[in-house]
Design an enzyme around this catalytic site. Structure first.
Site: not given
Length: 375
Positions: A279, A320
């Site tokens: 990320h 996710d």
């Protein structure tokens, strides 16, 4: 557009191969298979040169301005949330700590600075619970709520409560229990209630992500609060945002057939970023994912993918990945990650809408024209 070999890219960057793969995974460098040798990858020279220039501290002014809107410097002041040293802070409180005991209703009160927790009780049947009902119900509410200018904050808090209650009922059906319990009951998985509670808290707000920025732009026009939520819902539905967890499917299927190590090697070998890993806002790994994964029994194959993915790419799983693991661990509906995301993030969209309304300013960026010169 030109493409260069891994050796040339590493020469420009002055880094190790793992760092190159990490930048591909994070979307900073585009990659594709080498047409002459599909076992090797080529990397977009422009991306490599831009990253190398950034590392040397030489960035053109126009490039800085353009990158501000794409994972760059903050473009709007906010008191709602910030990511500081890898920690997601919600009005000064650590989201990971809040997730230990808080509910989505608690977070709504906190982020909205309301005097009470919102009452999300739903008694109206809005159709079969799910995303379709959420879109339809929110569109109808957006068409009937009043514009926001000139209205007291207390009134707008009530309308935010109505919008969130509508989203809650559309996704989980009528009920009066806390939202994580209603969602678990709707899906016939009461044992999933606590992990769902944690997920809802961890996903409620995340700074100026794409859907939140879109919702804030809508709010800046004076549109009804429900319209801002509808805008956020539309932006969330894209594969680069709220449905990103679905991208893990091919990697998971490959791992099921040939093992996690083989699946990760094949994905990285073709120059593809490892889906649901890394990320851009968390250099040491997405702390939200670690918190959620640590609060449930992770399915064995997901555990293997976590280990091999981190070993071979240098990246850790993100939120996710955690949502995909949660979905399989409790046999939730296939679109459960998006539903969880939509319900939780509605709290953040409304917080940003309320904050934007207070500024009284219209968000209206300028374009930098790069087309043909006028004749």
């Amino acid at each position: 557009m030109s493409w260069i070999s891994a050796e040339a890219a590493l020469g420009l960057l002055g880094t190790k191969p793992q760092t190159l793969y990490a930048n591909v995974s994070r979307g900073r460098i585009a990659a594709r298979p080498d047409p002459q040798d599909p076992r090797r990858s080529l990397y977009r020279a422009e991306d490599v040169e831009r990253l190398a220039a950034r590392q040397r501290g030489r960035r053109p002014a126009q490039q800085v301005a353009a990158e501000t809107i794409a994972w760059g410097e903050p473009v709007l002041p906010t008191e709602i949330s910030a990511i500081v040293d890898g920690r997601l802070m919600l009005r000064g409180e650590d989201a990971i700590a809040l997730a230990e005991t808080a509910t989505l209703e608690d977070i709504a009160r906190h982020l909205w600075q309301a005097s009470h927790r919102p009452d999300l009780t739903g008694s109206t049947d809005l159709g079969v619970p799910g995303l379709r009902s959420a879109y339809l119900a929110m569109a109808e509410l957006a068409a009937t709520q009043m514009p926001t200018p000139g209205r007291a904050r207390a009134v707008l808090i009530d309308e935010a409560e109505a919008a969130l209650a509508t989203m809650a009922t559309a996704l989980a059906g009528p009920g009066a229990a806390p939202m994580h319990e209603r969602l678990a009951a709707c899906w016939g998985r009461p044992e999933a209630a606590d992990p769902l509670r944690r997920a809802l808290v961890l996903l409620a707000e995340h700074e100026l992500n794409a859907s939140t920025f879109a919702a804030r732009v809508t709010a800046s026009t004076g549109a009804p609060l429900a319209a801002a939520v509808l805008t956020g819902l539309a932006a969330l539905s894209g594969p680069l945002h709220g449905t990103a967890s679905q991208s893990l499917g091919p990697l998971h299927d490959h791992a099921r057939r040939a093992g996690a190590e083989s699946a990760v090697i094949a994905t990285l070998g073709y120059g593809q970023g490892l889906p649901c890993f890394g990320h851009k806002l968390y250099e040491d790994g997405d702390s939200r994912a670690a918190a959620l994964l640590g609060a449930m029994t992770v399915p064995p194959l997901f555990s293997e993918l976590m280990a091999e993915g981190e070993r071979l790419s240098g990246e850790k799983p993100n939120i996710d990945f955690a949502l995909a693991a949660l979905t399989q661990a409790y046999e939730l509906p296939e679109d459960a990650p998006l539903q969880i995301f939509a319900l939780a993030r509605s709290v953040g969209w409304l917080a940003h809408a309320l904050e934007q309304i207070e500024t009284g300013a219209l968000i209206r960026p300028r374009a930098r024209y790069v087309g043909p010169a006028p004749s």
